[in-house]
Design a protein around this motif. Sequence first.
Motif, PDB file in Angstrom:
ATOM      1  N   ALA A  69       0.792  -1.233   0.000  1.00 15.70           N
ATOM      2  CA  ALA A  69       0.000   0.000   0.000  1.00 15.70           C
ATOM      3  C   ALA A  69       0.820   1.278   0.000  1.00 15.70           C
ATOM      4  O   ALA A  69       0.412   2.276  -0.591  1.00 15.70           O
ATOM      5  N   ASN A  70       1.981   1.283   0.641  1.00 11.47           N
ATOM      6  CA  ASN A  70       2.743   2.540   0.734  1.00 11.47           C
ATOM      7  C   ASN A  70       3.434   2.931  -0.572  1.00 11.47           C
ATOM      8  O   ASN A  70       4.014   4.002  -0.669  1.00 11.47           O
ATOM      9  N   GLY A  71       3.416   2.085  -1.568  1.00 14.96           N
ATOM     10  CA  GLY A  71       3.954   2.418  -2.879  1.00 14.96           C
ATOM     11  C   GLY A  71       5.426   2.118  -3.090  1.00 14.96           C
ATOM     12  O   GLY A  71       5.837   1.792  -4.186  1.00 14.96           O
ATOM     13  N   LEU A  72       6.243   2.198  -2.065  1.00 22.33           N
ATOM     14  CA  LEU A  72       7.676   1.922  -2.211  1.00 22.33           C
ATOM     15  C   LEU A  72       8.048   0.518  -1.777  1.00 22.33           C
ATOM     16  O   LEU A  72       9.117   0.034  -2.108  1.00 22.33           O
ATOM     17  N   THR A  73       7.199  -0.133  -1.018  1.00 20.70           N
ATOM     18  CA  THR A  73       7.510  -1.468  -0.514  1.00 20.70           C
ATOM     19  C   THR A  73       7.028  -2.519  -1.510  1.00 20.70           C
ATOM     20  O   THR A  73       5.881  -2.500  -1.946  1.00 20.70           O
ATOM     21  N   SER A  86       9.998 -15.523   1.007  1.00 22.67           N
ATOM     22  CA  SER A  86       9.442 -14.202   0.682  1.00 22.67           C
ATOM     23  C   SER A  86      10.424 -13.116   1.096  1.00 22.67           C
ATOM     24  O   SER A  86      11.042 -13.198   2.157  1.00 22.67           O
ATOM     25  N   ILE A  87      10.550 -12.104   0.249  1.00 19.87           N
ATOM     26  CA  ILE A  87      11.431 -10.963   0.514  1.00 19.87           C
ATOM     27  C   ILE A  87      10.592  -9.698   0.477  1.00 19.87           C
ATOM     28  O   ILE A  87       9.726  -9.541  -0.390  1.00 19.87           O
ATOM     29  N   GLU A  88      10.851  -8.804   1.415  1.00 22.90           N
ATOM     30  CA  GLU A  88      10.189  -7.505   1.444  1.00 22.90           C
ATOM     31  C   GLU A  88      11.277  -6.442   1.336  1.00 22.90           C
ATOM     32  O   GLU A  88      12.233  -6.456   2.104  1.00 22.90           O
ATOM     33  N   TYR A  89      11.092  -5.529   0.383  1.00 21.14           N
ATOM     34  CA  TYR A  89      12.094  -4.487   0.145  1.00 21.14           C
ATOM     35  C   TYR A  89      11.406  -3.141   0.012  1.00 21.14           C
ATOM     36  O   TYR A  89      10.450  -2.995  -0.755  1.00 21.14           O
ATOM     37  N   THR A  90      11.877  -2.172   0.760  1.00 19.46           N
ATOM     38  CA  THR A  90      11.359  -0.807   0.663  1.00 19.46           C
ATOM     39  C   THR A  90      12.410   0.042  -0.027  1.00 19.46           C
ATOM     40  O   THR A  90      13.517   0.208   0.483  1.00 19.46           O
ATOM     41  N   GLY A  91      12.050   0.541  -1.197  1.00 21.92           N
ATOM     42  CA  GLY A  91      12.977   1.346  -1.977  1.00 21.92           C
ATOM     43  C   GLY A  91      12.728   1.130  -3.455  1.00 21.92           C
ATOM     44  O   GLY A  91      11.771   0.471  -3.859  1.00 21.92           O
ATOM     45  N   ILE A  92      13.609   1.677  -4.243  1.00 21.74           N
ATOM     46  CA  ILE A  92      13.486   1.552  -5.690  1.00 21.74           C
ATOM     47  C   ILE A  92      14.302   0.345  -6.131  1.00 21.74           C
ATOM     48  O   ILE A  92      15.495   0.247  -5.852  1.00 21.74           O
ATOM     49  N   LEU A  93      13.645  -0.581  -6.815  1.00 26.18           N
ATOM     50  CA  LEU A  93      14.315  -1.794  -7.290  1.00 26.18           C
ATOM     51  C   LEU A  93      15.191  -1.476  -8.494  1.00 26.18           C
ATOM     52  O   LEU A  93      14.921  -0.509  -9.224  1.00 26.18           O
ATOM     53  N   PRO A  94      16.231  -2.283  -8.727  1.00 25.49           N
ATOM     54  CA  PRO A  94      17.100  -2.054  -9.894  1.00 25.49           C
ATOM     55  C   PRO A  94      16.308  -2.158 -11.198  1.00 25.49           C
ATOM     56  O   PRO A  94      15.287  -2.846 -11.274  1.00 25.49           O
ATOM     57  N   ASP A  95      16.767  -1.487 -12.232  1.00 20.29           N
ATOM     58  CA  ASP A  95      16.095  -1.513 -13.529  1.00 20.29           C
ATOM     59  C   ASP A  95      16.009  -2.931 -14.100  1.00 20.29           C
ATOM     60  O   ASP A  95      15.054  -3.257 -14.801  1.00 20.29           O
ATOM     61  N   LEU A  96      16.991  -3.750 -13.815  1.00 24.03           N
ATOM     62  CA  LEU A  96      17.017  -5.108 -14.364  1.00 24.03           C
ATOM     63  C   LEU A  96      16.186  -6.106 -13.559  1.00 24.03           C
ATOM     64  O   LEU A  96      16.102  -7.273 -13.928  1.00 24.03           O
ATOM     65  N   PHE A  97      15.559  -5.674 -12.487  1.00 28.21           N
ATOM     66  CA  PHE A  97      14.753  -6.561 -11.646  1.00 28.21           C
ATOM     67  C   PHE A  97      13.472  -6.939 -12.394  1.00 28.21           C
ATOM     68  O   PHE A  97      12.735  -6.088 -12.889  1.00 28.21           O
ATOM     69  N   ARG A  98      13.194  -8.246 -12.462  1.00 29.60           N
ATOM     70  CA  ARG A  98      11.938  -8.741 -13.039  1.00 29.60           C
ATOM     71  C   ARG A  98      11.758 -10.199 -12.645  1.00 29.60           C
ATOM     72  O   ARG A  98      12.668 -10.836 -12.108  1.00 29.60           O
ATOM     73  N   GLU A  99      10.581 -10.723 -12.901  1.00 30.51           N
ATOM     74  CA  GLU A  99      10.285 -12.117 -12.569  1.00 30.51           C
ATOM     75  C   GLU A  99      11.147 -13.042 -13.416  1.00 30.51           C
ATOM     76  O   GLU A  99      11.408 -12.789 -14.579  1.00 30.51           O
ATOM     77  N   GLY A 100      11.601 -14.128 -12.798  1.00 30.95           N
ATOM     78  CA  GLY A 100      12.466 -15.078 -13.485  1.00 30.95           C
ATOM     79  C   GLY A 100      13.922 -14.675 -13.487  1.00 30.95           C
ATOM     80  O   GLY A 100      14.772 -15.395 -14.006  1.00 30.95           O
ATOM     81  N   GLN A 101      14.245 -13.531 -12.919  1.00 28.78           N
ATOM     82  CA  GLN A 101      15.598 -12.976 -12.905  1.00 28.78           C
ATOM     83  C   GLN A 101      16.365 -13.461 -11.672  1.00 28.78           C
ATOM     84  O   GLN A 101      15.795 -13.608 -10.593  1.00 28.78           O
ATOM     85  N   VAL A 120      18.863  -4.781  -2.949  1.00 32.69           N
ATOM     86  CA  VAL A 120      18.567  -5.842  -3.910  1.00 32.69           C
ATOM     87  C   VAL A 120      19.439  -5.606  -5.137  1.00 32.69           C
ATOM     88  O   VAL A 120      19.454  -4.508  -5.695  1.00 32.69           O
ATOM     89  N   LEU A 121      20.170  -6.635  -5.534  1.00 31.39           N
ATOM     90  CA  LEU A 121      21.045  -6.558  -6.704  1.00 31.39           C
ATOM     91  C   LEU A 121      20.534  -7.529  -7.758  1.00 31.39           C
ATOM     92  O   LEU A 121      20.251  -8.693  -7.452  1.00 31.39           O
ATOM     93  N   ALA A 122      20.426  -7.067  -8.993  1.00 29.54           N
ATOM     94  CA  ALA A 122      19.966  -7.913 -10.092  1.00 29.54           C
ATOM     95  C   ALA A 122      21.138  -8.205 -11.019  1.00 29.54           C
ATOM     96  O   ALA A 122      22.085  -7.425 -11.101  1.00 29.54           O
ATOM     97  N   LYS A 123      21.053  -9.325 -11.735  1.00 30.00           N
ATOM     98  CA  LYS A 123      22.131  -9.642 -12.667  1.00 30.00           C
ATOM     99  C   LYS A 123      22.169  -8.617 -13.792  1.00 30.00           C
ATOM    100  O   LYS A 123      21.167  -7.989 -14.103  1.00 30.00           O
TER     101      LYS A 123
END
Length: 154
Positions: A69-73, A86-101, A120-123
């Motif tokens: 609900a808060n928009g950033l989480t 399950s992972i909970e992250y508050t902030g802006i996710l990396p541009d490369l973040f997506r399902e299956g990644q 959170v770090l994405a490949k």
Amino acid sequence: MKAARKKRLYLILLIVTGVGVAAALALNAFNQNLMFFYSPSEVSAGKAPSAYPFRLGGLVTDGSVKRLANGLTTRFDVTDMDKTVSIEYTGILPDLFREGQGIVAHGKLRADGVFVADEVLAKHDEKYMPPEVAAALKASHDKGVAEAARESGS
């Protein structure tokens, strides 16, 4: 013992003590900043520390990414093809973040079993996968193959 010799001995003891204290402080700082990697299977088995931060990695499960609900989480699931966490992250996710990644998250495990990530770090390309994630996926795959062989042999 002569006074000059006594002074030299005290100086040597002082230097050795100083080096020992410096080494102890450096090792303590290193130990506090040490962050281990765990796979979702190890976290589910209770091998991950709940009081200390660690790294958790795997593949983002398809259909699991939800914005709270808060928009950033963001809440999502990570799997090693055996177990899911399950992972909970508050902030802006990396541009490369997506399902299956493949991702690696830094954070702590809450009492309810949800991993709260600080980062959170994405490949970074299609062929790269973090070495820890690749090893965890391979171990999970090998475990599944061994179990299938046992079941078919029974």
